[in-house]
Motif scaffolding. Sequence first.
Motif, short mmCIF file in Angstrom:
data_model
loop_
_atom_site.label_atom_id
_atom_site.label_comp_id
_atom_site.label_asym_id
_atom_site.label_seq_id
_atom_site.Cartn_x
_atom_site.Cartn_y
_atom_site.Cartn_z
N PHE A 1 0.73 -1.14 -0.19
CA PHE A 1 0.12 -0.23 0.00
C PHE A 1 1.14 0.70 0.02
CE2 PHE A 1 0.04 -0.28 4.69
CZ PHE A 1 0.30 0.54 4.95
N SER A 2 0.46 2.06 -0.28
CA SER A 2 1.25 3.23 -0.58
C SER A 2 -0.18 4.92 -0.40
CB SER A 2 2.15 3.47 -1.72
OG SER A 2 0.97 4.42 -2.59
N ASN A 3 0.54 5.58 -0.23
CA ASN A 3 -0.32 6.65 -0.81
C ASN A 3 -0.30 7.46 -1.85
OD1 ASN A 3 2.33 7.67 -1.32
ND2 ASN A 3 2.15 9.98 -0.08
N ALA A 4 -1.15 8.59 -2.50
CA ALA A 4 -1.53 8.80 -3.99
C ALA A 4 -0.42 8.87 -4.06
CB ALA A 4 -2.39 9.92 -3.82
N ASN A 5 0.86 10.41 -4.18
CA ASN A 5 2.01 10.39 -4.21
C ASN A 5 3.15 9.09 -4.97
OD1 ASN A 5 4.08 12.75 -4.89
ND2 ASN A 5 4.99 11.83 -3.53
N SER A 6 3.04 7.58 -4.12
CA SER A 6 3.79 7.30 -4.47
C SER A 6 3.03 5.91 -5.67
CB SER A 6 3.77 6.13 -3.03
OG SER A 6 3.99 6.91 -2.42
N ALA A 7 2.04 6.44 -6.64
CA ALA A 7 1.70 4.64 -7.15
C ALA A 7 2.07 4.20 -8.35
CB ALA A 7 0.19 6.05 -7.55
N ALA A 8 3.27 4.78 -8.45
CA ALA A 8 4.01 4.86 -9.53
C ALA A 8 4.66 3.22 -9.44
CB ALA A 8 4.67 5.57 -10.51
N LEU A 9 5.18 3.42 -8.20
CA LEU A 9 5.97 2.47 -7.18
C LEU A 9 5.23 1.39 -7.13
CD1 LEU A 9 8.66 2.02 -6.55
CD2 LEU A 9 8.63 3.34 -4.41
N ARG A 10 3.67 2.02 -6.05
CA ARG A 10 3.14 1.26 -5.69
C ARG A 10 2.72 -0.13 -7.23
NH1 ARG A 10 -0.76 3.84 -4.42
NH2 ARG A 10 -2.52 2.99 -6.12
N ASN A 11 2.22 0.26 -7.76
CA ASN A 11 2.00 -0.54 -8.86
C ASN A 11 2.71 -0.87 -10.13
OD1 ASN A 11 -0.54 1.24 -9.20
ND2 ASN A 11 -0.58 2.28 -10.46
N ALA A 12 3.87 0.04 -9.25
CA ALA A 12 5.41 -1.18 -9.97
C ALA A 12 5.24 -2.53 -9.31
CB ALA A 12 6.38 -0.44 -10.01
N PHE A 13 5.39 -2.41 -8.59
CA PHE A 13 5.53 -4.03 -7.17
C PHE A 13 4.65 -4.94 -7.79
CE2 PHE A 13 4.87 -6.71 -3.87
CZ PHE A 13 5.47 -6.41 -3.17
N ASP A 14 3.28 -3.94 -8.10
CA ASP A 14 1.94 -4.82 -8.13
C ASP A 14 2.06 -5.77 -9.33
OD1 ASP A 14 -0.68 -6.26 -7.53
OD2 ASP A 14 -1.80 -4.55 -8.60
N SER A 15 2.18 -5.07 -9.86
CA SER A 15 2.74 -6.04 -11.77
C SER A 15 3.85 -6.63 -11.81
CB SER A 15 2.65 -4.94 -12.77
OG SER A 15 3.77 -4.15 -12.59
N LEU A 16 4.84 -6.36 -11.41
CA LEU A 16 5.95 -6.84 -11.12
C LEU A 16 5.70 -8.34 -10.56
CD1 LEU A 16 8.90 -3.93 -10.76
CD2 LEU A 16 8.41 -6.15 -13.11
N SER A 17 5.49 -8.21 -9.63
CA SER A 17 4.70 -9.46 -8.37
C SER A 17 4.27 -10.20 -9.64
CB SER A 17 3.79 -9.05 -7.45
OG SER A 17 4.38 -8.02 -6.32
N ARG A 18 3.14 -9.70 -10.16
CA ARG A 18 2.16 -11.10 -10.49
C ARG A 18 3.38 -11.30 -12.18
NH1 ARG A 18 -1.05 -6.78 -10.90
NH2 ARG A 18 -1.11 -6.06 -12.64
N GLN A 19 4.26 -10.56 -12.61
CA GLN A 19 5.33 -10.73 -13.45
C GLN A 19 5.95 -12.18 -13.48
OE1 GLN A 19 7.12 -7.77 -16.34
NE2 GLN A 19 7.87 -9.67 -17.15
N TYR A 20 7.29 -11.53 -12.03
CA TYR A 20 8.27 -12.78 -11.77
C TYR A 20 7.68 -13.20 -10.94
CZ TYR A 20 10.81 -9.66 -14.52
OH TYR A 20 11.20 -9.03 -15.88
N VAL A 21 6.66 -13.32 -10.07
CA VAL A 21 6.45 -14.18 -8.73
C VAL A 21 5.58 -14.81 -8.60
CG1 VAL A 21 6.82 -14.56 -6.21
CG2 VAL A 21 8.00 -13.36 -6.92
N PRO A 22 4.32 -15.30 -10.26
CA PRO A 22 3.51 -15.52 -10.02
C PRO A 22 2.43 -16.51 -9.22
CG PRO A 22 4.45 -16.56 -11.64
CD PRO A 22 5.42 -15.57 -10.65
N GLY A 23 2.90 -17.70 -8.40
CA GLY A 23 1.82 -17.55 -7.81
C GLY A 23 2.13 -17.02 -5.99
N MET A 24 2.31 -15.35 -5.85
CA MET A 24 2.44 -15.31 -5.00
C MET A 24 0.79 -13.95 -5.01
SD MET A 24 4.99 -12.24 -3.05
CE MET A 24 4.87 -11.26 -4.34
#
Length: 265
Positions: free
Chosen positions: A160-183
Amino acid sequence: MEFIIGKFKAEGLDVSTQPVSKGKIKGNNIIGKIRGTASTDSILVVCAHYDTVWMSPGADDNASGVAALIELAGILSKIPIKKTVWLVATDMEEDGMVGSRFLAVENKDKIAAAINLDMIGYATETPGSQQFPRQLKENYAAIHDRLQAEGMKANFILNFSNANSAALRNAFDSLSRQYVPGMKTVTLEVTDDGKQFPWLFRASDHVSFWDQGIPAISVGDTAGLRNGGYHSRKDHMTALNYEFLTGVIRATLATVLAHSGDLTN
């Protein structure tokens, strides 16, 4: 403290300590620096506090986060990265995020973003193992309904993050799906820098960066909302899920490399 310093130095990191204090209580942040090949002006901080509460072994809170720092040190020190990364074991988090506040204030013009790792090792597939505070149901109804439909299992990492950190939050989310698909990852944006529910969203080191206008995400397993050993003698390493912990470290590594421009998101 000496253990962490030794591990960082063994991987060839440039290690320094930063004195921090609150009244008569004194401590030290431990900073392991990995210099970028392209620039040293923009720093990504990955932090995890290494203090714990009285009488608790602190396995999940927060040896799990410190273990991630040590693993990241071993990997990132062996590959060229474009942007400088600081791996920081913060002190006195349990005293009001003291160490991270010193870090953020003294380096606010250098730090581009931060990833806070606080309790990342407890997970289970047991139905009903995840609590969801009733105060949050109205604000985060979609997340509540999703978790309820899946049996309220404590099997996800919260990002989770505040609005100012959306880009970093979304990057962690998408990269998690891509590189750790079971998580499984639950991702959310909090309003007003988490001040609506400070006991939940302003209870760790990410807040020190938010308060300086620095983008930061907090990655954790929801602490006492699932881990019955939270802040007690029961916070022991035998309760941790090491496969889950490994997945969180991989997702964090991918986010660091993507932020540095060394990985395509």
